[in-house]
Scaffold this motif. Structure first.
Motif, PDB file in Angstrom:
ATOM      1  N   ARG A  15       0.860  -1.192   0.000  1.00 13.85           N
ATOM      2  CA  ARG A  15       0.000   0.000   0.000  1.00 13.85           C
ATOM      3  C   ARG A  15       0.893   1.238   0.000  1.00 13.85           C
ATOM      4  O   ARG A  15       1.213   1.789   1.045  1.00 13.85           O
ATOM      5  N   ALA A  16       1.285   1.662  -1.183  1.00 11.95           N
ATOM      6  CA  ALA A  16       2.186   2.805  -1.305  1.00 11.95           C
ATOM      7  C   ALA A  16       1.484   4.081  -0.871  1.00 11.95           C
ATOM      8  O   ALA A  16       0.408   4.408  -1.377  1.00 11.95           O
ATOM      9  N   ARG A  17       2.073   4.753   0.083  1.00 15.72           N
ATOM     10  CA  ARG A  17       1.496   5.992   0.596  1.00 15.72           C
ATOM     11  C   ARG A  17       1.694   7.112  -0.423  1.00 15.72           C
ATOM     12  O   ARG A  17       2.774   7.258  -0.993  1.00 15.72           O
ATOM     13  N   PRO A  18       0.671   7.941  -0.666  1.00 17.85           N
ATOM     14  CA  PRO A  18       0.870   9.100  -1.539  1.00 17.85           C
ATOM     15  C   PRO A  18       1.954  10.001  -0.962  1.00 17.85           C
ATOM     16  O   PRO A  18       2.081  10.156   0.253  1.00 17.85           O
ATOM     17  N   SER A  19       2.729  10.575  -1.842  1.00 12.42           N
ATOM     18  CA  SER A  19       3.793  11.457  -1.380  1.00 12.42           C
ATOM     19  C   SER A  19       3.172  12.683  -0.716  1.00 12.42           C
ATOM     20  O   SER A  19       2.294  13.330  -1.269  1.00 12.42           O
ATOM     21  N   ARG A  20       3.607  12.969   0.493  1.00 10.14           N
ATOM     22  CA  ARG A  20       3.055  14.095   1.255  1.00 10.14           C
ATOM     23  C   ARG A  20       4.185  14.819   1.968  1.00 10.14           C
ATOM     24  O   ARG A  20       5.251  14.253   2.229  1.00 10.14           O
ATOM     25  N   PRO A  21       3.953  16.100   2.283  1.00 11.95           N
ATOM     26  CA  PRO A  21       4.996  16.828   3.007  1.00 11.95           C
ATOM     27  C   PRO A  21       5.220  16.217   4.381  1.00 11.95           C
ATOM     28  O   PRO A  21       4.342  15.560   4.941  1.00 11.95           O
ATOM     29  N   PRO A  22       6.406  16.412   4.954  1.00 11.90           N
ATOM     30  CA  PRO A  22       6.653  15.921   6.316  1.00 11.90           C
ATOM     31  C   PRO A  22       5.775  16.664   7.313  1.00 11.90           C
ATOM     32  O   PRO A  22       5.340  17.793   7.078  1.00 11.90           O
ATOM     33  N   ARG A  23       5.517  16.006   8.420  1.00 11.34           N
ATOM     34  CA  ARG A  23       4.730  16.647   9.462  1.00 11.34           C
ATOM     35  C   ARG A  23       5.554  17.713  10.166  1.00 11.34           C
ATOM     36  O   ARG A  23       6.744  17.565  10.354  1.00 11.34           O
ATOM     37  N   PRO A  81      13.375  31.149  18.822  1.00 10.43           N
ATOM     38  CA  PRO A  81      12.132  30.446  18.460  1.00 10.43           C
ATOM     39  C   PRO A  81      11.774  30.703  16.996  1.00 10.43           C
ATOM     40  O   PRO A  81      10.860  31.474  16.680  1.00 10.43           O
ATOM     41  N   LEU A  82      12.508  30.079  16.094  1.00  9.36           N
ATOM     42  CA  LEU A  82      12.364  30.348  14.663  1.00  9.36           C
ATOM     43  C   LEU A  82      11.016  29.863  14.142  1.00  9.36           C
ATOM     44  O   LEU A  82      10.546  28.774  14.503  1.00  9.36           O
ATOM     45  N   ALA A  83      10.426  30.641  13.262  1.00  7.03           N
ATOM     46  CA  ALA A  83       9.234  30.207  12.539  1.00  7.03           C
ATOM     47  C   ALA A  83       9.678  29.527  11.248  1.00  7.03           C
ATOM     48  O   ALA A  83      10.662  29.936  10.613  1.00  7.03           O
ATOM     49  N   PHE A  84       8.958  28.480  10.859  1.00  2.04           N
ATOM     50  CA  PHE A  84       9.332  27.686   9.692  1.00  2.04           C
ATOM     51  C   PHE A  84       8.269  27.774   8.604  1.00  2.04           C
ATOM     52  O   PHE A  84       7.080  27.978   8.881  1.00  2.04           O
ATOM     53  N   SER A  85       8.733  27.584   7.380  1.00  2.17           N
ATOM     54  CA  SER A  85       7.810  27.447   6.260  1.00  2.17           C
ATOM     55  C   SER A  85       7.177  26.063   6.297  1.00  2.17           C
ATOM     56  O   SER A  85       7.569  25.208   7.099  1.00  2.17           O
ATOM     57  N   GLN A  86       6.194  25.848   5.431  1.00  2.00           N
ATOM     58  CA  GLN A  86       5.582  24.537   5.321  1.00  2.00           C
ATOM     59  C   GLN A  86       5.934  23.945   3.960  1.00  2.00           C
ATOM     60  O   GLN A  86       6.618  24.561   3.158  1.00  2.00           O
ATOM     61  N   GLY A  87       5.486  22.739   3.703  1.00  2.49           N
ATOM     62  CA  GLY A  87       5.788  22.091   2.434  1.00  2.49           C
ATOM     63  C   GLY A  87       6.711  20.908   2.612  1.00  2.49           C
ATOM     64  O   GLY A  87       6.890  20.389   3.714  1.00  2.49           O
ATOM     65  N   PHE A  88       7.333  20.492   1.521  1.00  2.00           N
ATOM     66  CA  PHE A  88       8.157  19.292   1.541  1.00  2.00           C
ATOM     67  C   PHE A  88       9.530  19.531   2.173  1.00  2.00           C
ATOM     68  O   PHE A  88      10.207  18.588   2.530  1.00  2.00           O
ATOM     69  N   HIS A  89       9.942  20.801   2.286  1.00  2.00           N
ATOM     70  CA  HIS A  89      11.262  21.081   2.869  1.00  2.00           C
ATOM     71  C   HIS A  89      11.134  22.305   3.768  1.00  2.00           C
ATOM     72  O   HIS A  89      11.536  23.416   3.399  1.00  2.00           O
ATOM     73  N   PRO A  90      10.575  22.156   4.976  1.00  2.00           N
ATOM     74  CA  PRO A  90      10.408  23.297   5.877  1.00  2.00           C
ATOM     75  C   PRO A  90      11.749  23.939   6.221  1.00  2.00           C
ATOM     76  O   PRO A  90      12.712  23.259   6.553  1.00  2.00           O
ATOM     77  N   LEU A  91      11.783  25.263   6.124  1.00  2.00           N
ATOM     78  CA  LEU A  91      13.002  26.009   6.403  1.00  2.00           C
ATOM     79  C   LEU A  91      12.669  27.207   7.290  1.00  2.00           C
ATOM     80  O   LEU A  91      11.538  27.708   7.277  1.00  2.00           O
ATOM     81  N   PRO A  92      13.639  27.703   8.064  1.00  2.00           N
ATOM     82  CA  PRO A  92      13.401  28.926   8.834  1.00  2.00           C
ATOM     83  C   PRO A  92      13.045  30.078   7.912  1.00  2.00           C
ATOM     84  O   PRO A  92      13.593  30.202   6.803  1.00  2.00           O
ATOM     85  N   LEU A  93      12.120  30.933   8.347  1.00  2.00           N
ATOM     86  CA  LEU A  93      11.711  32.089   7.559  1.00  2.00           C
ATOM     87  C   LEU A  93      12.781  33.161   7.687  1.00  2.00           C
ATOM     88  O   LEU A  93      12.887  33.857   8.697  1.00  2.00           O
TER      89      LEU A  93
END
Length: 892
Positions: free
Chosen positions: A639-647, A691-703
């Motif tokens: 059961r291949a999981r659909p590709s999704r961004p990391p939590r 306390p860095l804020a991060f972006s969302q998506g497949f590669h979260p990075l500090p804003l």
């Protein structure tokens, strides 16, 4: 070297301005050590061994260790043209003026780079040519994984350290310190060094009695130097504060969790000579993880071992570590996993963070050949592992294979392509896995069961590579990467060579053979010419050896007995297929010789009371094998999981407050590119515990956002970046936490931005220009001539081709040279040495300020020749008409 940085490509690699470097007062230091890595900075700063030794040496108050890497060809050309010696990165000390030059030798193809670095340092290549005075020339030593068969290096190295260096190097430096105080000659130091466990002094052995044999010992108590190991990793030093590189192949925190492997792969040199297996305890690893991340600011962790998946407590370690990593958006990497060595729960948790690449190493395509090499991997296990990767969201995997293994046939090669197709289609009707197969020709290595085997010819390597290329042609989702066969031929020639090969290495170097492990730098011709001049035949060098006959490395003790290696060879070539040898960590002892047993003591150098043997955290692995996923009828499914961004914890995505941080960018930090600056700041902000804020998506990075990128080499007194936090801080507290920015970046002020504020780029900027070579009054005349023209046409390159633009409006105003009153510029940005200051107006056109200066100064010479002679400093960013008017009234 430091004054030549503007002339170097990638000058940040030579500036020595990274965070975490050790600096001591020269008056407090008695012994200076240059830790040399014979490859580029990007490779050397990925090597954990040098980081460990850097920490070990610098932990002694009176010792100082600094780094030096092999400079790129273009840098070496500048050094030679300017008659400048190779120097250390931290203090710019010439290598010839250090007390000890210590090389890390990780593979055979770096041999010529060692001579290259000695030559650039002005140190005689051969030990016999070095002065007896230890103050006239440093002691040249080396250590690393390739030293148990490095006879081609013997005439060039004073001392070789066999095995783990954490204890051997300090013992050697203590002796060197004693020798310097007592004014011993080099010869006496070398004779005394033979008594240190783990030390091999090549000059204390005479030439071999015959070709292909070992050298003859001159001292009875130094007839068989043995490898020295750290028996208990928890007691071994490990660097908590590490240098954070400006660029590296593996720019992450490498945390060693175990050393040694007992799987018994018969081709693997490291798996044989790093025995026994020694694991670091869980409390020690978790403490190091927490402390190292706090001191470095890395956003990725790699658990390092010869086979990380074999760590007995890997599940307990990963689940605990991943809890810590998730809170700070740090990813976890397990490099080069063994098939089936991580279970579903670990994969699930790793997938919740950023997915790093997965590499598996079946080594051979057919089960028959995997049994010959004792890989212990089945096709079913590999396919099940691929299915589990698909189920947890991975869509790419790299598989490592070797060609030219003993008994290999074309059917075994075809099995590589077939196995890759099966892995690609592991989902059975679901999404396909993208598979990259990486192949490399087999090189027989000393102290392995295959040390007597023949290496296939260069022509055969190419034929087998071409066969695989055809098998992979037009195969969807399959890619093939291959190692250059000619490089593997040279590696094979060197790996089992005797001292006669030293002349070949020296001649090859003088013929231009350097950076031989880089495909774009490798050239086979210098090696073949050198072999011919030395009357040696390449096929004879890579041919079979006679079992039981003396070998060039027979005088060294690696810890595995020849009887054990011969037994393993016989099992490999057993026509009945009964040649599998189990892992002695969890099974019967195989009497290899590395461990203390009831039958006999270990063959390794004895350095303490600790018993030598496998040291495991748990008596059995805390993971279970992968279990297949079955449907209601008991049939195998994937059961291949659909590709999704990391939590990501949503609290980390809250944009509570934004701040503009003003800082300088001077000295070494001026040579950071924009990408390097961003990475350095990211680590600095993490070290500051913001306390860095991060972006969302497949590669979260500090804003994190920036103003205009400065050209490499241009300094600034007025740079800024904007950070967003998920919890607000007072500007003063933020400034206090950011007190330790990377060297050369001084904090100026912090401004809190309202939601209505925008980043905004300054419409004009003020600069100060000086020439490092030449008369600044000539530059002033160029500015005067430029100002007198109504139009100035400049041809610039764009993505759509060449474009002609008028750059005259860029120069808003300028002033005449400032009279000399010192060197450099003052803290408030006012020039204090002969300089031209000007305001650049970017409202109609933006051009690199360095390019603009070169255009103005075009009469002084060609642009590329002129650039390194300019010292350009941005002194202010001008946002308003009033700012620009004030700058004009001041004469800038």
């Amino acid at each position: 070297m430091r004054e030549l940085l503007p002339f170097f490509p990638k000058p940040s690699r030579y500036a020595g301005m990274e965070d975490g470097v050790c600096r001591k007062k020269p008056a407090d230091v008695r012994l200076t050590v240059a830790l040399a890595f014979p490859d580029t900075y990007d490779v050397g700063m990925s090597y954990l061994g040098q980081k460990i030794l850097y920490g070990v040496v610098n932990s002694r108050p009176r010792w100082l260790a600094e780094r030096v890497m092999a400079p790129e060809r273009e840098v070496a050309a500048v050094l030679r043209a300017r008659n400048a010696p190779l120097c250390t990165l931290e203090s710019d000390t010439p290598l010839a003026k250090t007390d000890c030059l210590a090389f890390s030798v990780t593979h055979e193809l770096c041999y010529t780079n060692i001579l290259y670095m000695l030559d650039l340092a002005g140190i005689p290549l051969r030990t016999t040519d070095r002065p007896q005075s230890l103050t006239a020339c440093p002691l040249v030593i080396c250590g690393g994984g390739a030293l148990l068969s490095a006879e081609p290096l013997a005439p060039f190295i004073d001392v070789m350290a066999l095995g783990d260096g954490e204890e051997t190097l300090p013992d050697m430096l203590l002796l060197l310190e004693k020798a310097l105080e007592a004014a011993w000659p080099r010869r006496r130091l070398l004779e005394e060094a033979r008594r240190i466990p783990g030390v091999y002094v090549p000059s204390l052995f005479a030439a071999p009695a015959g070709p292909g044999g070992p050298p003859t010992p001159l001292f009875a108590d130094h007839a068989r130097p043995a490898r020295r190991i750290v028996a208990n990793l928890d007691a071994a030093p490990y660097p908590v504060r590490q240098i954070t590189p400006v660029g590296a192949v593996h720019n992450r925190l490498s945390l060693e969790i175990a050393r040694g492997c007992t799987r018994g792969c018969r081709f693997c040199h490291a798996g044989m000579v790093y025995r026994p297996a020694r694991e670091r305890s869980l409390p020690d690893i978790l403490t190091l993880l927490r402390d190292c991340l706090a001191r470095t600011g890395f956003d990725e962790v790699s658990f390092l071992s010869l086979s990380a998946g074999d760590f007995s407590a890997l599940k307990s370690l990963c689940l605990t570590a991943l809890d810590h990593c998730a809170a700070e958006q740090i990813s976890l990497c397990l490099p080069s996993l063994r098939v089936g060595s991580v279970d579903d729960e670990i994969l699930e948790r790793m997938a919740d963070l950023r997915r790093t690449g997965i590499t598996l190493a079946p080594e051979a395509g057919s089960q028959r050949l995997r049994d010959v090499i004792n890989k212990g991997v089945t096709e079913e296990a590999l396919l099940l592992h691929a299915q589990k990767l698909l189920e947890h969201g991975w869509r790419q995997v790299k598989l490592y294979f070797m060609i030219g293994l003993p008994t290999e046939t074309d059917d075994d090669l075809a099995a590589i392509a077939e196995l890759c197709r099966k892995v690609r289609d592991a989902a059975r009707g679901g999404p396909r896995m993208t598979v990259t197969a990486a192949i490399a020709p087999f090189v027989p290595k000393p102290f392995t069961p295959f040390q007597w085997e023949e290496q296939i010819s260069l022509e055969e390597m190419r034929r087998r590579t071409d066969l695989l290329r055809k098998l992979f042609t037009r195969q969807k989702c399959l890619k093939l990467r291959w190692h250059e066969p000619a490089m593997c031929l040279v590696e094979g020639i060197l790996s089992r060579a005797d001292r006669r090969m030293a002349d070949v290495v020296e001649k090859a170097y003088k013929n231009g053979a350097i950076f031989c492990s880089w495909a774009d730098s490798f050239d086979l011709a210098p090696w073949l010419d050198a072999l011919r001049e030395c009357a040696l035949d390449a096929r004879a060098c890579t041919g079979p050896r006679v079992p039981g006959a003396p070998l060039p490395w027979s005088h060294l003790e690696a810890g595995v007995s020849e009887a054990f290696l011969l037994r393993e060879r016989a099992r490999a070539l057993d026509a009945n297929g009964a040649g599998i040898t189990g892992d002695c960590r969890y099974g019967p002892c195989r009497r290899c010789g590395a461990c203390d047993t009831d039958a006999a003591p270990s063959l390794l150098a004895r350095t303490g009371a600790d018993k030598i043997g496998n040291r495991l955290v748990l008596p059995q692995r805390d993971q279970r094998a992968h279990l297949p996923t079955l449907d209601a009828r008991g049939r195998l499914v994937c059961r291949a999981r659909p590709s999704r961004p990391p939590r990501i914890d949503m609290s980390l995505t809250v944009k509570a407050a934004s701040y503009r941080v003003w800082h300088t960018k001077t000295a070494g930090s001026a040579f950071l590119s924009q990408l390097e600056l961003q990475a350095a700041l990211d680590r600095a902000l993490r070290r500051a515990k913001l306390p860095l804020a991060f972006s969302q998506g497949f590669h979260p990075l500090p804003l994190l956002s920036f103003g205009r990128a400065l050209p490499v080499g241009v300094e600034s007194l007025a740079e800024w970046f904007i950070i967003t936090l998920h919890a607000p801080l007072a500007p003063g507290e933020l400034a206090e936490r950011l007190a330790a920015l990377p060297p050369g970046m001084e904090l100026v002020r912090v401004e809190r931005l309202s939601k209505a504020d925008r980043a905004g780029l300054a419409p004009a900027e003020a600069f100060c220009l000086r020439l490092t070579e030449g008369d600044i009054s000539v530059a002033a005349r160029c500015f005067e001539d430029f100002t007198s023209q109504q139009f100035v046409t400049y041809i610039r390159k764009t993505k759509n081709g060449l474009r002609s633009v008028d750059i005259r409006p860029v120069l808003h105003c300028w002033n005449t040279p400032v009279a000399p009153s010192g060197d450099g510029y003052s803290g408030d940005g006012e020039p204090s040495a002969p300089a031209v200051t000007f305001v650049a107006d970017w409202r109609t056109l933006y051009l690199s300020p360095l390019t603009f200066c070169c255009a103005v100064l075009a009469p002084l010479g060609l642009e590329e020749a002129l650039r390194p002679r300019l010292r350009l400093v941005k002194t202010a960013q001008l946002y308003t008409e009033d700012d620009i008017r004030k700058a004009s009234c001041k004469g800038v």
